[in-house]
Design a protein around this motif. Structure first.
Motif, PDB file in Angstrom:
ATOM      1  N   LYS A 133       5.831  60.374 -14.197  1.00 43.21           N
ATOM      2  CA  LYS A 133       6.203  61.094 -13.170  1.00 43.21           C
ATOM      3  C   LYS A 133       5.584  62.604 -13.280  1.00 43.21           C
ATOM      4  N   ASN A 145       4.392  65.132  -5.579  1.00 37.36           N
ATOM      5  CA  ASN A 145       4.710  64.170  -6.763  1.00 37.36           C
ATOM      6  C   ASN A 145       3.680  63.191  -6.778  1.00 37.36           C
ATOM      7  N   ILE A 146       3.421  62.698  -8.128  1.00 33.95           N
ATOM      8  CA  ILE A 146       2.557  61.802  -8.438  1.00 33.95           C
ATOM      9  C   ILE A 146       3.129  60.820  -9.725  1.00 33.95           C
ATOM     10  N   GLU A 147       3.174  59.406  -9.420  1.00 31.55           N
ATOM     11  CA  GLU A 147       3.884  58.543 -10.362  1.00 31.55           C
ATOM     12  C   GLU A 147       3.044  57.510 -10.579  1.00 31.55           C
ATOM     13  N   THR A 182       2.106  58.482  -4.655  1.00 33.33           N
ATOM     14  CA  THR A 182       2.116  59.829  -4.320  1.00 33.33           C
ATOM     15  C   THR A 182       2.657  60.413  -3.322  1.00 33.33           C
ATOM     16  N   SER A 183       3.187  61.431  -2.895  1.00 31.01           N
ATOM     17  CA  SER A 183       3.905  62.162  -1.985  1.00 31.01           C
ATOM     18  C   SER A 183       3.529  63.681  -1.875  1.00 31.01           C
ATOM     19  N   GLY A 197       3.542  60.245   2.137  1.00 26.45           N
ATOM     20  CA  GLY A 197       2.763  59.727   0.953  1.00 26.45           C
ATOM     21  C   GLY A 197       2.102  58.199   1.060  1.00 26.45           C
TER      22      GLY A 197
END
Length: 234
Positions: A133, A145-147, A182-183, A197
């Protein structure tokens, strides 16, 4: 134990042992790392199985062993970027008594059942999984955020009576998968947060749970999903 007509009053509880050895380190206020070594074993696992009279009943016949390692890292690189990494690897085996030949003549009231102890990779258990993350704390209350999550293939086993009275075991596989979420968020008035997201951004076709038969479609997970959320923080 008390199943009508097929109970087993001699049934024992499943008995297991589990242990974990964990090392943690935080060499700076912004970095945390942990390493875990763990194991679990379960004996007297309960499964429905033919008794001496040929009638199926629950019995203590199976064994499970799991050994693994897990790594976790949290790092706040600077005021803007946060990183979280986590991964695990498992060596997991099951030893099950399996029926390989099962014949019964109801007219003559005689039969023959051949049982073998067979070791296989544990059902429902992926060999490895890992997640990452990456978070960005941007100016003016924005965040990004990207995970990602990757999970290895999983196996399950189904008895096959097509060649009766010989019995074989078919192996079914849930494929490995990679999921990306992602958001983007915006903090407003200090206590409101608006987030939008996408989950499963690449529209991966995957399942995490097996169905009941060898040929069914299991339980597919949702494809690409878009969301919006408004939350309040006091």
């Amino acid at each position: 134990m008390f199943w009508p007509g097929s109970g087993n009053l001699d049934l024992k509880p499943e008995h297991g042992w589990a242990y974990e050895l964990r090392f943690e380190s935080s060499p700076s206020p912004f970095l945390f790392a942990a390493l875990s070594l763990f194991g679990r074993s379960v004996k007297d696992r309960i499964s429905w199985f033919p008794a001496n009279d040929g009638q199926w009943q629950p019995q203590n016949v199976n064994y499970l062993s799991v050994k693994g390692i897990e790594l976790e890292v949290n790092n706040q690189i600077n005021k803007i970027v946060d990183v979280h990494l986590e991964g695990s690897y498992l060596y997991s085996r099951q030893k099950n008594d399996e029926v390989t030949y099962d014949f019964y003549d109801w007219i003559a009231d005689t039969g023959l059942t051949i049982i073998e102890e067979i070791e296989r990779e544990t059902a429902f258990t992926p060999k490895y999984s890992a997640s990452a993350k990456l978070g960005f704390n941007l100016p003016y209350g924005f965040g990004f955020n990207i995970e990602g999550l990757i999970v290895a293939e999983q196996f399950n086993y189904y008895a096959n009576y097509d060649q009766y009275p010989r019995v074989s075991m078919d192996t079914k596989t849930l494929d490995s998968y990679l999921i990306l979420n992602t958001s983007v968020s915006k903090t407003m008035f200090k206590f409101l947060k608006l987030s939008v997201g996408a989950k499963n951004l690449f529209d991966e076709d995957y399942a995490t749970q097996f169905g009941y038969t060898m040929n069914d479609l299991d339980y597919p997970m949702p494809g690409r999903t878009f969301f919006g959320r408004l939350s309040m923080h006091y």
